[in-house]
Design an enzyme around this catalytic site. Structure first.
Site, mmCIF file in Angstrom:
data_model
loop_
_atom_site.group_PDB
_atom_site.id
_atom_site.type_symbol
_atom_site.label_atom_id
_atom_site.label_comp_id
_atom_site.label_asym_id
_atom_site.label_seq_id
_atom_site.Cartn_x
_atom_site.Cartn_y
_atom_site.Cartn_z
ATOM 1 N N ARG A 1 0.061 -9.533 13.613
ATOM 2 C CA ARG A 1 -0.486 -8.501 12.735
ATOM 3 C C ARG A 1 -1.181 -9.137 11.530
ATOM 4 N NH1 ARG A 1 2.388 -4.242 9.594
ATOM 5 N NH2 ARG A 1 4.341 -5.234 10.122
ATOM 6 N N LYS B 1 0.846 -1.209 0.000
ATOM 7 C CA LYS B 1 0.000 0.000 0.000
ATOM 8 C C LYS B 1 0.880 1.257 0.000
ATOM 9 C CE LYS B 1 -2.034 -1.270 3.916
ATOM 10 N NZ LYS B 1 -1.376 -2.582 4.149
ATOM 11 N N ARG C 1 -10.393 -0.665 8.213
ATOM 12 C CA ARG C 1 -9.911 -2.030 8.417
ATOM 13 C C ARG C 1 -10.957 -2.922 9.056
ATOM 14 N NH1 ARG C 1 -3.577 -2.430 9.218
ATOM 15 N NH2 ARG C 1 -3.520 -0.308 8.464
ATOM 16 N N ARG D 1 10.694 -0.960 11.375
ATOM 17 C CA ARG D 1 9.542 -0.694 12.238
ATOM 18 C C ARG D 1 9.475 -1.723 13.366
ATOM 19 N NH1 ARG D 1 4.417 0.232 8.249
ATOM 20 N NH2 ARG D 1 3.454 -1.128 9.807
ATOM 21 N N ARG E 1 11.812 -5.251 5.129
ATOM 22 C CA ARG E 1 11.552 -3.832 4.871
ATOM 23 C C ARG E 1 12.485 -2.936 5.689
ATOM 24 N NH1 ARG E 1 5.543 -1.768 5.493
ATOM 25 N NH2 ARG E 1 5.735 -2.780 7.523
HETATM 26 P P1 AP5 Z 1 4.771 -1.590 1.959
HETATM 27 O O1 AP5 Z 1 4.431 -0.795 0.758
HETATM 28 O O2 AP5 Z 1 5.456 -0.919 3.078
HETATM 29 O O3 AP5 Z 1 3.471 -2.402 2.474
HETATM 30 P P2 AP5 Z 1 2.153 -1.900 3.203
HETATM 31 O O4 AP5 Z 1 1.005 -2.546 2.525
HETATM 32 O O5 AP5 Z 1 2.143 -0.423 3.320
HETATM 33 O O6 AP5 Z 1 2.356 -2.620 4.598
HETATM 34 P P3 AP5 Z 1 2.236 -2.067 6.089
HETATM 35 O O7 AP5 Z 1 3.053 -2.955 6.950
HETATM 36 O O8 AP5 Z 1 2.511 -0.604 6.155
HETATM 37 O O9 AP5 Z 1 0.713 -2.331 6.364
HETATM 38 P P4 AP5 Z 1 0.028 -2.407 7.737
HETATM 39 O O10 AP5 Z 1 -1.376 -2.328 7.322
HETATM 40 O O11 AP5 Z 1 0.389 -3.554 8.552
HETATM 41 O O12 AP5 Z 1 0.635 -1.155 8.536
HETATM 42 P P5 AP5 Z 1 0.073 0.290 8.869
HETATM 43 O O13 AP5 Z 1 1.211 1.197 8.968
HETATM 44 O O14 AP5 Z 1 -1.039 0.622 7.964
HETATM 45 O O15 AP5 Z 1 5.661 -2.845 1.448
HETATM 46 C C1 AP5 Z 1 6.162 -3.806 2.359
HETATM 47 C C2 AP5 Z 1 7.561 -4.265 1.895
HETATM 48 O O16 AP5 Z 1 7.431 -4.974 0.656
HETATM 49 C C3 AP5 Z 1 8.538 -3.121 1.629
HETATM 50 O O17 AP5 Z 1 9.834 -3.511 2.018
HETATM 51 C C4 AP5 Z 1 8.466 -2.915 0.097
HETATM 52 O O18 AP5 Z 1 9.679 -2.402 -0.435
HETATM 53 C C5 AP5 Z 1 8.179 -4.334 -0.391
HETATM 54 N N1 AP5 Z 1 7.333 -4.375 -1.583
HETATM 55 C C6 AP5 Z 1 6.260 -3.574 -1.878
HETATM 56 N N2 AP5 Z 1 5.716 -3.940 -3.055
HETATM 57 C C7 AP5 Z 1 6.424 -5.004 -3.503
HETATM 58 C C8 AP5 Z 1 6.338 -5.825 -4.676
HETATM 59 N N3 AP5 Z 1 5.404 -5.627 -5.616
HETATM 60 N N4 AP5 Z 1 7.230 -6.843 -4.808
HETATM 61 C C9 AP5 Z 1 8.195 -7.060 -3.851
HETATM 62 N N5 AP5 Z 1 8.322 -6.306 -2.733
HETATM 63 C C10 AP5 Z 1 7.452 -5.287 -2.565
HETATM 64 O O19 AP5 Z 1 -0.545 0.042 10.317
HETATM 65 C C11 AP5 Z 1 0.299 -0.213 11.399
HETATM 66 C C12 AP5 Z 1 -0.497 -0.416 12.658
HETATM 67 O O20 AP5 Z 1 -1.245 0.786 12.967
HETATM 68 C C13 AP5 Z 1 -1.566 -1.508 12.637
HETATM 69 O O21 AP5 Z 1 -1.034 -2.773 12.897
HETATM 70 C C14 AP5 Z 1 -2.502 -1.019 13.760
HETATM 71 O O22 AP5 Z 1 -1.943 -1.277 15.016
HETATM 72 C C15 AP5 Z 1 -2.505 0.476 13.545
HETATM 73 N N6 AP5 Z 1 -3.551 0.875 12.583
HETATM 74 C C16 AP5 Z 1 -3.342 1.466 11.371
HETATM 75 N N7 AP5 Z 1 -4.495 1.657 10.738
HETATM 76 C C17 AP5 Z 1 -5.469 1.180 11.563
HETATM 77 C C18 AP5 Z 1 -6.882 1.071 11.462
HETATM 78 N N8 AP5 Z 1 -7.528 1.503 10.360
HETATM 79 N N9 AP5 Z 1 -7.558 0.509 12.496
HETATM 80 C C19 AP5 Z 1 -6.918 0.088 13.592
HETATM 81 N N10 AP5 Z 1 -5.592 0.135 13.757
HETATM 82 C C20 AP5 Z 1 -4.863 0.685 12.745
HETATM 83 MG MG MG Z 2 2.197 0.980 4.900
#
Ligand code: AP5
Ligand code: MG
Length: 217
Positions: free
Chosen positions: A173, A13, A89, A162, A128
């Site tokens: 997660r 994402k 989510r 992270r 990552r």
């Molecule tokens: P990346 O692009 O960073 O992936 P992402 O989908 O953004 O993954 P996140 O870990 O950020 O998602 P998340 O939902 O767990 O975390 P968030 O910060 O939203 O890519 C990942 C890796 O893969 C990178 O190294 C990249 O280079 C590589 N990559 C990307 N595309 C690729 C490809 N095509 N091929 C190969 N490699 C690739 O949330 C964190 C925390 O916040 C949650 O756990 C929760 O505690 C809280 N939170 C956030 N939002 C909410 C909500 N709505 N409700 C409740 N709690 C929430």
């Molecule tokens: Mg992200």
């Protein structure tokens, strides 16, 4: 244009968001980034969510939806549109968003679901690393900076992992998010808003598919 980027942790994402913002100038709103910022600033919310996030659990619907509501009301969003990343989510959050969007007269143009097989996600998360200065995201195998040790975007040399990318948190997660995922996909499919993108390809090829969906919005 008002978008939602959906996908399990590690689906890509944030990576796709970086390029979408550059091309389409929508306002990128990542609830995860907002919570990490709040933790870094040690605000009341930041202190409250730290242990929840470090363990890979979800922050409560009320806290998260209130944060999004406040952010979507800002002028930049009204002017340029939004791209939500990691919100909603849960069904409760999706319903809250429907209300907020209709109050603000900012309807959702479409939902992009980046689909990646679960077994690939652990490798993506554990490899990552992120630029300490600008937040650009890299991977030790799939997406290295062009010059080793130097951020492509801002030229800084310091990176971090992270806390929730450590193995214990990653497993929880993924479990937590997988459970929420299917009902949410159904929710947006039933509204005719869901577009599935094959996220199991090179970053550039995923982006081509993203573009071909977005051009119709
Ligand atoms: P990346 O692009 O960073 O992936 P992402 O989908 O953004 O993954 P996140 O870990 O950020 O998602 P998340 O939902 O767990 O975390 P968030 O910060 O939203 O890519 C990942 C890796 O893969 C990178 O190294 C990249 O280079 C590589 N990559 C990307 N595309 C690729 C490809 N095509 N091929 C190969 N490699 C690739 O949330 C964190 C925390 O916040 C949650 O756990 C929760 O505690 C809280 N939170 C956030 N939002 C909410 C909500 N709505 N409700 C409740 N709690 C929430
Ligand atoms: Mg992200």
């Amino acid at each position: 244009m008002n978008l939602i980027l959906m996908g399990l942790p590690g689906a890509g994402k944030g990576t796709q968001a970086e390029t979408i913002v550059e091309q389409y100038h929508v306002v990128h709103i990542s609830t995860g980034d907002m919570f990490r910022e709040a933790m870094a600033q040690q605000t009341e919310i930041g202190i409250k969510v730290k242990s929840i996030m470090d363990q890979g659990n979800l922050v409560s619907d009320d806290v998260t939806s209130a944060l999004v509501k406040e952010r979507l009301a800002k002028e930049d969003v009204q002017k340029s549109g939004y791209m939500l990343d990691g919100f909603p989510r849960t069904i409760a959050q999706a319903e809250a968003l429907d209300e907020i969007a209709s109050e603000l007269n900012e309807p959702i143009s479409g939902v992009l679901y980046i689909d990646v097989p679960v077994e690939k996600l652990v490798e993506r998360l554990s490899g990552r690393f992120i630029c300490k200065n600008c937040g650009a995201t890299y991977h030790k195998v799939f997406h290295l900076p062009k010059v080793e040790g130097t951020c492509d975007v801002c030229g800084a040399h310091e990176f971090y992992q992270r806390d929730d990318d450590k193995p214990e948190a990653v497993k929880n997660r993924l479990d937590v998010n997988i459970k929420m995922n299917t009902p949410l996909i159904d929710f947006y499919e039933n509204k005719g808003l869901l577009h599935k993108i094959n996220g199991d390809q090179d970053i550039e090829d995923v982006y081509k598919d993203v573009q071909s969906v977005i051009k119709d919005f």
